[in-house]
Design a protein around this motif. Structure first.
Motif, mmCIF file in Angstrom:
data_model
loop_
_atom_site.group_PDB
_atom_site.id
_atom_site.type_symbol
_atom_site.label_atom_id
_atom_site.label_comp_id
_atom_site.label_asym_id
_atom_site.label_seq_id
_atom_site.Cartn_x
_atom_site.Cartn_y
_atom_site.Cartn_z
ATOM 1 N N PHE A 4 60.468 -48.895 -78.907
ATOM 2 C CA PHE A 4 59.748 -48.710 -80.165
ATOM 3 C C PHE A 4 58.384 -49.395 -80.102
ATOM 4 C CE2 PHE A 4 64.269 -48.641 -81.390
ATOM 5 C CZ PHE A 4 64.319 -47.433 -82.057
ATOM 6 N N ASP A 5 57.454 -48.909 -80.923
ATOM 7 C CA ASP A 5 56.222 -49.664 -81.142
ATOM 8 C C ASP A 5 56.526 -50.922 -81.936
ATOM 9 O OD1 ASP A 5 54.423 -47.800 -79.919
ATOM 10 O OD2 ASP A 5 54.545 -46.555 -81.725
ATOM 11 N N LEU A 6 57.366 -50.786 -82.960
ATOM 12 C CA LEU A 6 57.596 -51.870 -83.913
ATOM 13 C C LEU A 6 59.062 -51.928 -84.318
ATOM 14 C CD1 LEU A 6 56.466 -54.010 -85.971
ATOM 15 C CD2 LEU A 6 56.113 -52.105 -87.554
ATOM 16 N N VAL A 7 59.622 -53.128 -84.277
ATOM 17 C CA VAL A 7 60.936 -53.393 -84.856
ATOM 18 C C VAL A 7 60.736 -54.370 -86.012
ATOM 19 C CG1 VAL A 7 63.193 -54.462 -84.513
ATOM 20 C CG2 VAL A 7 62.252 -52.954 -82.758
ATOM 21 N N VAL A 8 61.196 -54.007 -87.190
ATOM 22 C CA VAL A 8 61.065 -54.841 -88.376
ATOM 23 C C VAL A 8 62.447 -55.387 -88.736
ATOM 24 C CG1 VAL A 8 60.279 -54.973 -90.769
ATOM 25 C CG2 VAL A 8 59.183 -53.372 -89.188
ATOM 26 N N VAL A 9 62.516 -56.686 -89.004
ATOM 27 C CA VAL A 9 63.782 -57.351 -89.288
ATOM 28 C C VAL A 9 63.716 -57.969 -90.684
ATOM 29 C CG1 VAL A 9 65.477 -59.047 -88.487
ATOM 30 C CG2 VAL A 9 63.950 -57.927 -86.845
ATOM 31 N N GLY A 10 64.705 -57.652 -91.547
ATOM 32 C CA GLY A 10 64.709 -58.295 -92.856
ATOM 33 C C GLY A 10 65.327 -57.457 -93.947
ATOM 34 N N ASP A 11 64.792 -57.614 -95.152
ATOM 35 C CA ASP A 11 65.425 -57.118 -96.372
ATOM 36 C C ASP A 11 65.156 -55.646 -96.652
ATOM 37 O OD1 ASP A 11 62.753 -57.868 -96.693
ATOM 38 O OD2 ASP A 11 62.972 -58.180 -98.847
ATOM 39 N N ALA A 12 66.128 -55.022 -97.308
ATOM 40 C CA ALA A 12 65.996 -53.635 -97.755
ATOM 41 C C ALA A 12 66.824 -53.469 -99.016
ATOM 42 C CB ALA A 12 66.468 -52.672 -96.678
ATOM 43 N N ASN A 13 66.220 -52.922 -100.046
ATOM 44 C CA ASN A 13 66.928 -52.751 -101.325
ATOM 45 C C ASN A 13 66.170 -51.776 -102.215
ATOM 46 O OD1 ASN A 13 65.289 -55.609 -101.520
ATOM 47 N ND2 ASN A 13 64.997 -54.378 -103.371
ATOM 48 N N ALA A 49 58.328 -51.268 -92.737
ATOM 49 C CA ALA A 49 58.808 -50.250 -91.806
ATOM 50 C C ALA A 49 58.407 -48.851 -92.272
ATOM 51 C CB ALA A 49 60.325 -50.343 -91.674
ATOM 52 N N HIS A 50 58.562 -48.587 -93.562
ATOM 53 C CA HIS A 50 58.192 -47.291 -94.130
ATOM 54 C C HIS A 50 56.697 -47.036 -93.928
ATOM 55 C CE1 HIS A 50 57.426 -44.227 -97.233
ATOM 56 N NE2 HIS A 50 58.737 -43.992 -97.269
ATOM 57 N N GLY A 51 55.873 -48.031 -94.222
ATOM 58 C CA GLY A 51 54.433 -47.868 -94.072
ATOM 59 C C GLY A 51 54.012 -47.678 -92.630
ATOM 60 N N ALA A 52 54.643 -48.407 -91.715
ATOM 61 C CA ALA A 52 54.306 -48.282 -90.293
ATOM 62 C C ALA A 52 54.661 -46.900 -89.765
ATOM 63 C CB ALA A 52 55.035 -49.363 -89.497
ATOM 64 N N ALA A 53 55.808 -46.366 -90.194
ATOM 65 C CA ALA A 53 56.191 -45.022 -89.777
ATOM 66 C C ALA A 53 55.202 -43.992 -90.317
ATOM 67 C CB ALA A 53 57.611 -44.706 -90.254
ATOM 68 N N ARG A 54 54.747 -44.171 -91.568
ATOM 69 C CA ARG A 54 53.736 -43.274 -92.138
ATOM 70 C C ARG A 54 52.449 -43.297 -91.314
ATOM 71 N NH1 ARG A 54 52.526 -39.532 -94.975
ATOM 72 N NH2 ARG A 54 51.059 -40.467 -96.431
ATOM 73 N N LEU A 55 52.152 -44.443 -90.708
ATOM 74 C CA LEU A 55 50.937 -44.592 -89.903
ATOM 75 C C LEU A 55 51.113 -44.119 -88.462
ATOM 76 C CD1 LEU A 55 49.908 -48.090 -91.264
ATOM 77 C CD2 LEU A 55 48.615 -45.969 -91.597
ATOM 78 N N GLY A 56 52.305 -43.648 -88.137
ATOM 79 C CA GLY A 56 52.516 -43.057 -86.827
ATOM 80 C C GLY A 56 53.170 -43.940 -85.790
ATOM 81 N N SER A 58 56.257 -45.646 -83.899
ATOM 82 C CA SER A 58 57.703 -45.487 -83.757
ATOM 83 C C SER A 58 58.334 -46.799 -84.199
ATOM 84 C CB SER A 58 58.075 -45.153 -82.317
ATOM 85 O OG SER A 58 57.646 -46.158 -81.419
ATOM 86 N N THR A 59 59.121 -46.735 -85.268
ATOM 87 C CA THR A 59 59.538 -47.930 -85.998
ATOM 88 C C THR A 59 61.044 -47.937 -86.233
ATOM 89 O OG1 THR A 59 57.401 -47.927 -87.157
ATOM 90 C CG2 THR A 59 59.164 -49.269 -88.105
ATOM 91 N N ALA A 81 61.312 -41.044 -94.010
ATOM 92 C CA ALA A 81 59.968 -41.424 -93.574
ATOM 93 C C ALA A 81 59.853 -41.509 -92.054
ATOM 94 C CB ALA A 81 59.585 -42.761 -94.188
ATOM 95 N N GLY A 82 60.970 -41.314 -91.356
ATOM 96 C CA GLY A 82 60.932 -41.370 -89.901
ATOM 97 C C GLY A 82 61.293 -42.718 -89.309
ATOM 98 N N VAL A 83 61.812 -43.633 -90.124
ATOM 99 C CA VAL A 83 62.222 -44.948 -89.624
ATOM 100 C C VAL A 83 63.598 -44.826 -88.971
ATOM 101 C CG1 VAL A 83 62.785 -47.334 -90.255
ATOM 102 C CG2 VAL A 83 60.915 -46.128 -91.426
ATOM 103 N N ASP A 84 63.761 -45.420 -87.787
ATOM 104 C CA ASP A 84 65.064 -45.453 -87.131
ATOM 105 C C ASP A 84 65.952 -46.455 -87.871
ATOM 106 O OD1 ASP A 84 67.127 -46.567 -85.196
ATOM 107 O OD2 ASP A 84 66.292 -44.971 -83.959
#
Length: 321
Positions: A4-13, A49-56, A58-59, A81-84
């Protein structure tokens, strides 16, 4: 090659967004009518993560939700949004976290959060390979906080860069675990958080407090842009203020833009400009994700509104790739 380009770790709600809330809601089972209400994807990590995927980019998001309708909502919004979401676990008993944002007439807001399963969230010891690892909502997730130095250290040993947005500390302690900043490349607080983390009274003093650290502090200043300190040099980008519809998640959208700019160009000033553009554009609709821009939208806006003239060259770089 990184997975991936980016892995984001943390909260989701989910976020329940209320506009026009009274400063003090009437109790006694009184029903108060408000201006508007909506349901949106929330959680700092999820919004990044959502914003990074919108920007292209791989997240992937690494998080924890419950086996409930709120968890279904979160996963659907992210995957759309294309987030894994393959590393978003589901807790068998605890509910998905939930936040209610009460927006007042003066533009301020109160944030009420039920942590649910987030208090139990503990990411895997090793993340999938990526170019960058970002962690968010540090103070809401004690198990994540306790193991973050090790997680970042492992990611860096495999070639990734790292960043942290602590977000607010409801307990008011503002203490980071030993070693976290030693393996963190970028710290991304807003102005109030930077002052709280350093115990200082203004941004200049806060930046100075980080002068001896290896981390690059990037301080988000809303309508005043953003400032970073890297290798003793201060980098400041100012953008033209916008009239916001809703500022929920603007700092998280900044993070997404900043990281996309950094991973795409390696240039700190351009990354700051893209962060400011994404933060500003995200305020043009209710919730943290509805108005998040595409890459071309962010570059166009940054070129027109920030103090960093070379932003326009990023679009050319994208066309060549």
């Amino acid at each position: 090659m990184a997975t991936f380009d980016l892995v984001v770790v943390g909260d989701a709600n989910p976020d329940v967004l209320i506009a026009g809330a009274p400063a003090v809601p009437a109790y006694g089972q009184a029903e108060t009518l408000v201006e508007a209400g909506s349901l949106a994807l929330g959680g700092s990590a999820a919004i990044v993560a959502h914003g990074a995927a919108r920007l292209g980019l791989s997240t992937a998001l690494v998080s924890l939700v419950g086996r409930d309708a709120a968890g279904d909502f979160v996963l659907d919004a992210l995957s759309s949004a294309g987030v894994d979401i393959s590393l978003v676990a589901r807790h068998e008993r605890e509910p998905t976290a939930l936040t209610v944002c009460l927006g007042g007439a003066d533009g301020d807001r109160a944030i009420l959060t039920s942590l649910g399963c987030l208090a139990s969230f503990e990411p895997p010891k090793q993340l999938p390979s990526s170019r960058h690892v970002h962690a968010a909502a540090y103070f809401l997730q004690p198990r994540l906080a306790a193991g973050l130095a090790e997680l970042f250290g492992d990611a860096r040993s495999r070639g990734a860069t790292t960043s942290l947005d602590t977000n607010d500390d409801p307990a008011g302690s503002w203490k980071l675990a030993p070693g976290v900043l030693d393996v963190c490349d970028y710290l991304l607080p807003n102005e109030a958080e930077a002052l709280a983390l350093t115990g200082t009274s203004d941004v200049r003093a806060a930046m100075a407090a980080f002068a001896g650290a290896t981390v690059t502090p990037v301080v988000k200043r809303g309508r005043h842009g953003a400032t970073a300190l890297n290798s003793g040099k201060t980098h400041t980008v100012r953008s033209t203020p916008v009239v916001p519809v809703d500022t929920v998640g603007a700092g998280d959208s900044f993070d997404a833009g900043f990281l996309a700019g950094l991973l795409s160009t390696g240039d700190l000033d351009l990354a700051l400009a893209l962060g400011c553009a994404c933060g500003a554009l995200s305020t043009q609709a209710a919730g943290g994700t509805a108005a998040q821009p595409s890459w071309n939208q962010a570059v166009t806006y940054a070129s027109a509104t920030t103090s960093t003239a070379p932003v326009a060259t990023i679009a050319h770089n994208e066309e060549e790739s």
